[in-house]
Write a protein that holds these residues in place. Structure first.
Motif, PDB file in Angstrom:
ATOM      1  N   CYS A  62      -5.270  -2.693   1.664  1.00  0.00           N
ATOM      2  CA  CYS A  62      -4.616  -2.847   2.634  1.00  0.00           C
ATOM      3  C   CYS A  62      -5.370  -3.229   3.866  1.00  0.00           C
ATOM      4  O   CYS A  62      -6.025  -2.489   4.097  1.00  0.00           O
ATOM      5  CB  CYS A  62      -3.646  -1.677   3.013  1.00  0.00           C
ATOM      6  SG  CYS A  62      -2.491  -2.218   4.479  1.00  0.00           S
ATOM      7  N   CYS A 118       0.895  -1.110  -0.003  1.00  0.00           N
ATOM      8  CA  CYS A 118      -0.040   0.038   0.172  1.00  0.00           C
ATOM      9  C   CYS A 118       0.703   1.125   0.016  1.00  0.00           C
ATOM     10  O   CYS A 118       0.297   2.382  -0.057  1.00  0.00           O
ATOM     11  CB  CYS A 118      -0.893  -0.064   1.479  1.00  0.00           C
ATOM     12  SG  CYS A 118       0.024   0.150   2.775  1.00  0.00           S
ATOM     13  N   THR A 155       2.258   2.641   2.496  1.00  0.00           N
ATOM     14  CA  THR A 155       2.244   3.422   3.482  1.00  0.00           C
ATOM     15  C   THR A 155       3.331   2.777   4.393  1.00  0.00           C
ATOM     16  O   THR A 155       3.703   1.838   4.528  1.00  0.00           O
ATOM     17  CB  THR A 155       0.897   3.125   4.533  1.00  0.00           C
ATOM     18  OG1 THR A 155      -0.217   3.411   3.382  1.00  0.00           O
ATOM     19  CG2 THR A 155       0.866   3.907   5.399  1.00  0.00           C
ATOM     20  N   CYS A 212       3.430  -0.175   7.199  1.00  0.00           N
ATOM     21  CA  CYS A 212       2.493  -1.395   6.585  1.00  0.00           C
ATOM     22  C   CYS A 212       3.106  -2.466   5.925  1.00  0.00           C
ATOM     23  O   CYS A 212       4.375  -2.163   5.369  1.00  0.00           O
ATOM     24  CB  CYS A 212       1.262  -0.933   5.759  1.00  0.00           C
ATOM     25  SG  CYS A 212       0.112   0.151   6.505  1.00  0.00           S
ATOM     26  N   CYS A 221      -4.430  -0.242   6.628  1.00  0.00           N
ATOM     27  CA  CYS A 221      -4.810   1.058   6.419  1.00  0.00           C
ATOM     28  C   CYS A 221      -6.042   1.414   5.220  1.00  0.00           C
ATOM     29  O   CYS A 221      -6.335   2.500   5.020  1.00  0.00           O
ATOM     30  CB  CYS A 221      -3.551   2.054   6.074  1.00  0.00           C
ATOM     31  SG  CYS A 221      -2.910   1.506   4.385  1.00  0.00           S
TER      32      CYS A 221
HETATM   33 ZN    ZN Z   1      -1.342  -0.035   4.626  1.00  0.00          ZN
END
Ligand code: ZN
Length: 183
Positions: free
Chosen positions: A151, A131, A133, A136, A154
């Protein structure tokens, strides 16, 4: 194959050990910097007490003892026990066991190599999604598919991630260890 890196000299019954820099680096990685300083003292003497190590390194007695016991636990140092005639207390004399040290590091490297080869196989046989992020987790295709490429942490959409770089790094590390092991 480690014969060259550890030499022991007999000098009128006194044995001195020489542990090379690479081995010391391995000791540092496995047991910490204090262990290196303890090993550096041990390689210069036949036998020594923990107090004498404290005197020469100014490392705290407790730390010296913990370090010695950890090394002893892996048979990297040996000990002899004497009773002090005056105090009645036991005195421990420690000595380096360089052959064990080499063998131990050799085994550690074999174990790391095995883990890296398993990981390499995993990296090569899976496609990964992220993702993007920070924090993550990257998921293999099978798992990302189950979450419909969103994800689970998130909820952002996941995109394919190229793991060529990881494969390259692991391969390089594997080759380096194999070289060190003389394979
Ligand atoms: Zn994520």
């Amino acid at each position: 194959m480690y014969d060259k890196s550890v030499l022991s000299l007999e000098r009128g019954g006194l044995k001195l050990f020489f542990v090379d820099d690479e081995t010391l680096q391995n000791v540092a990685a496995l047991f910490g910097e204090e262990a290196v300083r303890v090993v550096e003292i041990l390689e210069k003497v036949d036998e020594i007490t923990d107090i004498q190590i404290v005197d020469q390194t100014e490392i705290r007695l407790n730390t010296v003892r913990k370090t010695l016991y950890r090394l002893y636990d892996h048979s990297l140092v040996g000990l002899k026990r004497f009773r002090d005639q005056e105090t009645g207390w036991f005195v421990f004399h420690w000595r380096l066991q360089p052959d064990q040290l080499e063998g131990f590091i050799f085994n550690q490297k074999c174990r790391v190599l095995e883990k890296l080869e398993t990981r390499l196989e995993y990296e090569k046989s899976h496609e990964f999604y992220t993702c993007q992020t920070p924090g993550c987790k990257r998921l293999p295709f099978e798992e990302a598919f189950e979450f419909l490429f969103k994800c689970p942490a998130c909820n952002k959409p996941m995109v394919h991630v190229n793991n060529c770089h990881i494969i390259e790094v692991i391969t390089r590390k594997i080759n380096q260890i194999k070289k060190e092991l003389g394979e």
